[in-house]
Scaffold this motif. Structure first.
Motif, short mmCIF file in Angstrom:
data_model
loop_
_atom_site.label_atom_id
_atom_site.label_comp_id
_atom_site.label_asym_id
_atom_site.label_seq_id
_atom_site.Cartn_x
_atom_site.Cartn_y
_atom_site.Cartn_z
N GLY A 374 52.54 51.49 5.95
CA GLY A 374 51.38 52.03 5.26
C GLY A 374 50.09 51.93 6.03
O GLY A 374 49.09 52.58 5.68
N LEU A 375 50.07 51.13 7.11
CA LEU A 375 48.85 51.01 7.91
C LEU A 375 48.59 52.24 8.76
O LEU A 375 47.45 52.52 9.12
CB LEU A 375 48.93 49.77 8.81
N VAL A 376 49.65 52.99 9.09
CA VAL A 376 49.46 54.17 9.94
C VAL A 376 48.70 55.28 9.20
O VAL A 376 47.71 55.79 9.73
CB VAL A 376 50.82 54.69 10.47
N PRO A 377 49.10 55.65 7.99
CA PRO A 377 48.31 56.66 7.27
C PRO A 377 47.13 56.05 6.49
O PRO A 377 46.57 56.70 5.61
CB PRO A 377 49.34 57.27 6.31
N ARG A 378 46.76 54.81 6.77
CA ARG A 378 45.62 54.12 6.15
C ARG A 378 45.79 53.96 4.65
O ARG A 378 44.84 54.16 3.88
CB ARG A 378 44.30 54.81 6.45
N PHE A 379 47.00 53.63 4.20
CA PHE A 379 47.14 53.22 2.81
C PHE A 379 46.36 51.92 2.62
O PHE A 379 45.85 51.65 1.54
CB PHE A 379 48.61 53.00 2.46
N ARG A 404 46.21 65.44 9.26
CA ARG A 404 46.83 66.55 9.99
C ARG A 404 47.79 66.02 11.04
O ARG A 404 48.66 66.74 11.53
CB ARG A 404 45.75 67.41 10.66
N ARG A 405 47.65 64.73 11.39
CA ARG A 405 48.51 64.12 12.40
C ARG A 405 49.61 63.27 11.80
O ARG A 405 50.66 63.09 12.42
CB ARG A 405 47.66 63.25 13.34
N VAL A 406 49.36 62.69 10.63
CA VAL A 406 50.30 61.74 10.03
C VAL A 406 50.79 62.28 8.68
O VAL A 406 49.99 62.55 7.79
CB VAL A 406 49.66 60.35 9.83
N GLY A 407 52.10 62.43 8.58
CA GLY A 407 52.71 62.81 7.31
C GLY A 407 53.61 61.68 6.83
O GLY A 407 53.91 60.74 7.57
N PHE A 408 54.05 61.75 5.58
CA PHE A 408 54.91 60.70 5.06
C PHE A 408 55.82 61.26 3.98
O PHE A 408 55.45 62.14 3.20
CB PHE A 408 54.11 59.50 4.53
N VAL A 409 57.04 60.76 3.95
CA VAL A 409 58.03 61.11 2.93
C VAL A 409 58.61 59.81 2.43
O VAL A 409 59.17 59.03 3.21
CB VAL A 409 59.17 62.00 3.50
N LEU A 480 57.57 69.47 6.16
CA LEU A 480 57.85 70.45 7.22
C LEU A 480 56.70 71.44 7.35
O LEU A 480 56.30 71.79 8.46
CB LEU A 480 59.16 71.19 6.91
N LEU A 481 56.19 71.90 6.21
CA LEU A 481 55.11 72.89 6.24
C LEU A 481 53.83 72.27 6.78
O LEU A 481 53.06 72.93 7.49
CB LEU A 481 54.88 73.46 4.84
N ALA A 482 53.58 71.01 6.45
CA ALA A 482 52.39 70.33 6.98
C ALA A 482 52.48 70.18 8.50
O ALA A 482 51.46 70.19 9.18
CB ALA A 482 52.23 68.96 6.31
N ASP A 483 53.71 70.00 8.99
CA ASP A 483 53.96 70.01 10.44
C ASP A 483 53.11 68.98 11.19
O ASP A 483 52.46 69.29 12.19
CB ASP A 483 53.71 71.41 11.01
N THR A 484 53.12 67.73 10.70
CA THR A 484 52.37 66.67 11.37
C THR A 484 53.20 66.10 12.52
O THR A 484 54.42 65.95 12.40
CB THR A 484 52.04 65.54 10.38
N PRO A 485 52.58 65.76 13.64
CA PRO A 485 53.34 65.24 14.80
C PRO A 485 53.83 63.81 14.61
O PRO A 485 54.71 63.36 15.32
CB PRO A 485 52.32 65.31 15.94
N ILE A 486 53.25 63.06 13.65
CA ILE A 486 53.66 61.68 13.36
C ILE A 486 54.15 61.64 11.91
O ILE A 486 53.49 62.18 11.02
CB ILE A 486 52.50 60.70 13.55
N LEU A 487 55.29 61.00 11.70
CA LEU A 487 55.88 60.98 10.36
C LEU A 487 56.30 59.57 9.99
O LEU A 487 56.99 58.89 10.77
CB LEU A 487 57.10 61.91 10.31
N VAL A 488 55.87 59.12 8.82
CA VAL A 488 56.30 57.84 8.26
C VAL A 488 57.33 58.15 7.18
O VAL A 488 57.04 58.88 6.23
CB VAL A 488 55.11 57.06 7.67
N LEU A 489 58.52 57.57 7.33
CA LEU A 489 59.63 57.93 6.44
C LEU A 489 60.23 56.67 5.83
O LEU A 489 60.75 55.81 6.54
CB LEU A 489 60.70 58.70 7.24
N ASP A 490 60.13 56.57 4.50
CA ASP A 490 60.83 55.51 3.77
C ASP A 490 62.19 56.10 3.43
O ASP A 490 62.28 57.00 2.59
CB ASP A 490 60.05 55.13 2.51
#
Length: 569
Positions: A374-379, A404-409, A480-490
């Motif tokens: 959660g620190l990467v997307p600044r939760f 725009r750079r960090v997405g999460f699922v 996928l549509l957001a197309d962020t280059p960094i992805l945090v996945l739980d």
């Protein structure tokens, strides 16, 4: 926005003052018909018939003034109420958009909904009605008593003597009210919990023959509430009956007529002068009773304002916007984090996520995996050290650029009560229908969407009731549509059935291609190909390496894999 009820009412304070002034005029004008009737009665009893029509027209004029000023006052307060609710809700929405996303994890959606919806709604009666009612409840008796004192101060004091008795009874009735309301709220909460537990777990409790037991818990909660409320309401009703009787029209008439008769017999007062006391004394009862209701509304509004103030007092996430990432590599340097400022849940975290690689976080529950991710997307913000993307500290990156750079699922999928199309296009509202359909196909959810009553225009929660796996694939399409280059996945497949897991894994293989991936792993076999695996224990990285390296080391990770394989046999 200022805290407390006064701060919340500041935007409409001028309107409320104007409405209060009009209500003062309305309350005084409302006494004119009573005075006119008393004057007409006095003249008729004295045999004077001159200028009766003039007095009658004064009564009509008073009624008209009261009607106009009351309508104007009510209109102003209701417009002010609508403006205030719009302002406060916008302020809450704006402020919630600035607080750390992790703040929401520690609170239920019901708490946020209560502040933004229920508590703001609780201000309606105060702004729309209670304030003007309180003004009328104070001005009407005061103006009436001023007039009565000009007629005879002794009988006025007798009329006034009833009010202390009423107020004393009311004070007894309200003794311990805050504590009783807190107990009332807690008892209702226990009923709500029992209902949710019974309804959500009905299949389980029936399967194991425990329906009667769950039902007993619900009945016990309702019986406890009934006993508490019956005891509280019973004691209040008795005192309220006494208080209401003391200020009732019948009692006031008896007091005025009894006292007036005695005063007339003593020669202190002419019989005709008793009439204004009869009319105005009875008219005092309504405004005085409304004081109690207005005071209760004020208490409820003050409590609601305090809860709204608590939400608005949450410190916003500090933003400097003075750095721009140069690339998409993620670096943790000396990172530590504490939720309460005392106990560290992360300590001494150092690692690098290279672009296009997969980094997996493993460890026991409570080891700090979700907090670290959660620190990467600044939760949250690290309490020590730094988290950087492309060399820029995440705390100094413009939030729009960051997301725009960090997405999460995550496993806990949240879909809006909107169309499927709008849910997928949440990160890119300008996306075309073709774009939306393309990512839905890639996420293995297009065919299911076309089966819905209105296809992509089906509203989630109304025409669409998606399973957990289907909702997860919608969220993957969104990422996928957001197309962020960094992805945090739980790990999205942790609780999926085999069929859903296969579809989700296919969708994820499309999603993660070419991205920098940080995954919280629950099923160890899914991360065997990760570029690096970080093993966390009590907030520290105790092992790191590839799957093969860690197995060869024979440490904690190897023990976890062995335990997993043993359990699968």
């Amino acid at each position: 926005m200022e805290s407390g009820l006064g701060g919340l009412l500041r935007p409409v304070r001028g309107a409320l003052v104007m409405a209060g002034a009009l209500q003062v005029v309305s309350a005084v004008a409302g006494l004119v018909p009573f005075l006119a009737v008393a004057e007409i009665g006095r003249r008729l009893l004295a045999g004077e018939t001159s200028e009766l029509w003039t007095v009658a027209w004064w009564a009509v004029g008073g009624l008209l003034v009261r009607l106009v000023t009351m309508m104007a006052s009510t209109g102003i307060t209701h417009f002010a109420d609508a403006r205030l609710q719009d302002h406060v809700r916008r302020e809450i929405a704006r402020h919630l958009g600035t607080v750390p996303l992790g703040w929401f994890d520690a609170r239920s959606s019901g708490e946020v909904k209560r502040a933004a919806q229920d508590d703001v709604g609780a201000l309606h009666h105060l702004v729309g009605h209670a304030i003007t009612d309180l003004v009328a409840a104070v001005v009407t008796p005061v103006a009436a008593l001023v007039y009565l004192f000009t007629l005879d101060w002794r009988l006025s004091l007798l009329v006034l003597g009833v009010l202390p008795l009423f107020l004393s009874a009311y004070a007894v009735m309200m003794r311990g009210y805050p504590e009783k309301m807190a107990a009332h709220t807690a008892a209702l909460g226990r009923i709500n919990s029992a209902v949710v537990e019974f309804v959500q777990g009905i299949a389980v409790v029936k399967t194991f023959g425990q329906a009667r037991r769950a039902h007993r818990r619900f009945l016990r909660a309702t019986d406890d509430f009934a006993d508490f409320f019956g005891s509280w309401a019973g004691s209040m009703i008795r005192v309220e009956a006494v208080a209401s009787a003391l200020i009732s029209p019948a009692v006031m008439v008896l007091v005025v007529l009894g006292g007036g008769t005695w005063f007339v017999a003593q020669g202190w007062l002419a019989p005709v002068d008793v009439l204004p006391f009869v009319l105005l004394g009875v008219g005092l009862t309504g405004p005085v009773l409304s004081l109690g209701y207005g005071a209760n509304s004020l208490r409820q509004a003050r409590d609601a304002a305090n809860r709204i103030g608590t939400v608005l007092a949450v410190p916003p996430l500090p933003i400097t916007r003075d750095q721009e990432p140069q690339g998409n590599h993620v670096r943790f340097e000396g990172v530590a984090f504490s939720y309460d400022g005392r106990t560290e849940v992360l300590s001494g975290i150092d690692c690098v996520l290279e672009p296009g690689t997969v980094t997996a976080l493993v460890g026991a529950s409570g080891s700090g995996k979700s907090t670290l991710a959660g620190l990467v997307p600044r939760f949250f913000d690290a309490t020590a050290g730094s988290v950087t993307i492309g060399g820029a500290d995440v705390r100094s990156i413009d939030p729009d650029d960051l997301y725009r750079r960090v997405g999460f699922v995550f496993q806990d999928v949240r879909l809006l009560r909107a169309t499927i199309r709008e849910n997928i296009a949440l990160g890119r509202p300008e996306a075309t229908d073709g774009d939306v359909i393309a990512v839905a196909r890639a996420a293995q959810i297009h065919d299911r969407i076309t089966e819905l009553p209105d296809g992509y225009d089906t509203v989630v929660g109304e025409g669409a009731h998606l399973s957990g796996g289907e909702s997860q694939r919608v969220s993957i399409a969104r990422a996928l549509l957001a197309d962020t280059p960094i992805l945090v996945l739980d790990e999205a497949t942790a609780f999926a059935d085999p069929e859903s897991e296969a579809a989700i894994q296919d969708a994820l293989s499309t999603l993660v291609a070419g991205r920098t991936l940080l995954v919280i792993a629950h099923r160890l076999h899914t991360i065997a190909g990760a570029d690096q695996i970080l093993v966390l224990d009590q907030g520290r990285i105790v092992e790191r390496g590839t799957h093969d390296d860690l197995l060869a080391a024979g440490g904690r990770y190897a023990a976890m894999v062995a335990t997993t394989m043993e359990a699968a046999r």
